[in-house]
Enzyme design. Sequence first.
Site, PDB file in Angstrom:
ATOM      1  N   ALA A  94       3.509  -0.485   3.755  1.00 40.79           N
ATOM      2  CA  ALA A  94       3.016   0.160   2.539  1.00 40.79           C
ATOM      3  C   ALA A  94       1.804   1.003   2.855  1.00 40.79           C
ATOM      4  O   ALA A  94       1.123   0.796   3.870  1.00 40.79           O
ATOM      5  CB  ALA A  94       2.663  -0.893   1.492  1.00 40.79           C
ATOM      6  N   GLY A 122      -4.506   3.257  -1.272  1.00 42.55           N
ATOM      7  CA  GLY A 122      -5.595   4.215  -1.385  1.00 42.55           C
ATOM      8  C   GLY A 122      -6.605   4.134  -0.263  1.00 42.55           C
ATOM      9  O   GLY A 122      -7.302   5.100   0.012  1.00 42.55           O
ATOM     10  N   ALA A 139      -5.881   2.082   2.875  1.00 38.19           N
ATOM     11  CA  ALA A 139      -5.350   1.653   4.166  1.00 38.19           C
ATOM     12  C   ALA A 139      -3.836   1.727   4.160  1.00 38.19           C
ATOM     13  O   ALA A 139      -3.192   1.812   3.110  1.00 38.19           O
ATOM     14  CB  ALA A 139      -5.811   0.231   4.473  1.00 38.19           C
ATOM     15  N   THR A 140      -3.269   1.691   5.376  1.00 38.87           N
ATOM     16  CA  THR A 140      -1.828   1.576   5.573  1.00 38.87           C
ATOM     17  C   THR A 140      -1.553   0.219   6.200  1.00 38.87           C
ATOM     18  O   THR A 140      -2.270  -0.214   7.114  1.00 38.87           O
ATOM     19  CB  THR A 140      -1.302   2.695   6.485  1.00 38.87           C
ATOM     20  OG1 THR A 140      -1.624   3.952   5.890  1.00 38.87           O
ATOM     21  CG2 THR A 140       0.208   2.590   6.649  1.00 38.87           C
ATOM     22  N   ASP A 160     -12.292  -5.712  -6.652  1.00 36.02           N
ATOM     23  CA  ASP A 160     -11.117  -4.909  -6.998  1.00 36.02           C
ATOM     24  C   ASP A 160      -9.925  -5.818  -7.297  1.00 36.02           C
ATOM     25  O   ASP A 160      -8.835  -5.644  -6.755  1.00 36.02           O
ATOM     26  CB  ASP A 160     -10.777  -3.940  -5.865  1.00 36.02           C
ATOM     27  CG  ASP A 160      -9.793  -2.851  -6.319  1.00 36.02           C
ATOM     28  OD1 ASP A 160      -9.686  -2.619  -7.543  1.00 36.02           O
ATOM     29  OD2 ASP A 160      -9.127  -2.253  -5.459  1.00 36.02           O
TER      30      ASP A 160
END
Length: 661
Positions: A47, A50, A52-53, A163
């Site tokens: 995935a 916003g 990180a991958t 978050d």
Amino acid sequence: MTSETEFEPDNRSDEHIDADGQDSSMPADPLIGLLVDDRYRIQARLARGGMATVYVAHDERLDRPVALKVIHPHLAESADFVARFRREARAAARIVSPGVVSVFDQGVIHGQGFLVMELIDGTNLRALLQAQGAFTVSQSLQYTQDILEALRAAHRVGVIHRDIKPENVLVPSEGPVRVTDFGLARAASEVSMSTTGSMLGTVAYMAPEIATTGVCDARTDIYAVGIMLNEMLTGAVPWQGETAMQMAYHHVNDSVPLPSEFEPWIPRELDDLVAALAAKDPEDRPLDAQEALDLLLRARASIPAEIAGKRAEVEAAEEDGEHKTAALGLVELTAPLPAQKLPATSQAIVHVSGGVTQVAHRKTRRSRFGKLAALIVSLLIVGVVGGLWWWHEYGPGSYITMPVTDGRTVTDVENDLRTLHLKFQEREDFSDTVQTGIVISTTPGSQERVHKRAEVLVVVSKGVDMRTAPNLKGMATDAAKNALTSSGLAVGNVTEDWSEDVEKGKVISQSVEAGSSIRHDTSVDFVVSKGREPLSVPALGGKSADEVRQTLESMGLVPEATEAFSSTVAQGTVISQETAAGTTLHRGDKVQYTVSKGPETVEVPTVQGLQESQARSALEAAGLQVRVERFMGGLFGTVRSSDPAAGTVVPRGTTVTLTIV
């Protein structure tokens, strides 16, 4: 905040999702196949979020799959972010909880920071919400409890998530939900604040203080959990459909709408829980996750079963099982013994010796006289011996008098029975009047006549029949009565009272402490909850602030006073009440009202020597009225004096007379 886009909800997953490989439509990723840190072989991309991958990687040292999160290049370009990222990763690694995704390692690849984390087999809460639309009450409370338990572990080591949102809550195939990305949001937010003056975050779950001051603590996470609980119950976040800026404005200025406004069947307990977790003022929220958990568990315990299975627009069916019992019977059979017959004889002589009759046959050659004499003698002997035998075996001589038995120790009574050669059998029974070990009664009774071969039944006291009082607290009324009856106790007075903690219809207290040993004939009283006591707000206008405070506190309500200037209401007196008179509240609820600070005062400014226009402007700016008197026609237009004089403290709106020369 620099733009609306920074507050748009990010619905892309920031964490691991179910995936076996990479989408063929995606461009080739240069990191696929790379061996990171001589240990982690990147296998596939899961995935992209916003910040990180996320990749699936294989830990070749420990031979296990892991999730490898690589921070985006635009963040990695900031040396400040990398330093903060490393610090936050170390802090997140200190969190030990079944509800937190474990952080195994960290490092840098191609100048980009990366985290090595536990790979979770499952989906995230966002995907589950999209699939179901809304959760049942029970499901919503369980997920919320799991999240709060994870946050409790983080808050205990000083880590704030910042978050919390459904994308950062993973739902594995087994076990509690898992919270991820601790510390990452903080590192990104601090860098964003220092470089652009904006605060990163998902606006739908953003606490008001983040938008207004940027200050975060444990209560910031609690606010986001409250928003998520609202969403899980209703299927939508508050103010859904509005722009990011409008949503941020609502968070700062409005209270979060309650779930029952959208689903009227949702009970008051859940409204109160959401209102507490997502209170606009941080001071009104639970201090941390532990305090929030306590509120949730109390609310969860009060939810009826029929509500727990419901969800928005969905009604779940419940099946009830049955218990079946079978009674066993006992059958006693008796059989008669066969009678025995003696052989008949024409010449029988009966010898009585020791109570045993023997029959013998004898031939006699006596003469008739001898026979007659012998017959008479024999009949006399038989009569005497038989009479004696009857007397001692069945007649008055076979009966003896029972000893005194009632009220004596069992040992003494049984010794007396042995002396009289009486057989006896002992049985124990409870007695409310005879102490343990003392004979209650005998059959035959004390000093009665009894056959010497009879068996005496001796009933011995076991003392008072004591029963264990059951715990009735929290039971429904009928269940409490059944519990007492099953325990062999009597139901006493059942009364009702108000309770702030115990659900309506459930037992608050009982007259006998649970687990205590009490007499079987004791009646147990208990008190049943009528629910929270409704309190009617009194009229407060015109009363003194002290009187109002004492009145409200004595009622169990919380006074919440604000002050305002008033030229018509005396200082310390209530001007108005925001919580209207007659409003029904409960103990602990707040009553808002406004207390007069008296008329607003100002100090007369110094205007001597100023021109008339200047003096007039200064006085009017201070909230004062101006009247002019001219001396000698006021030729020069200069202020000679003012009345009241400069420095005098007067009520706002007072008229000041200027003397102009």
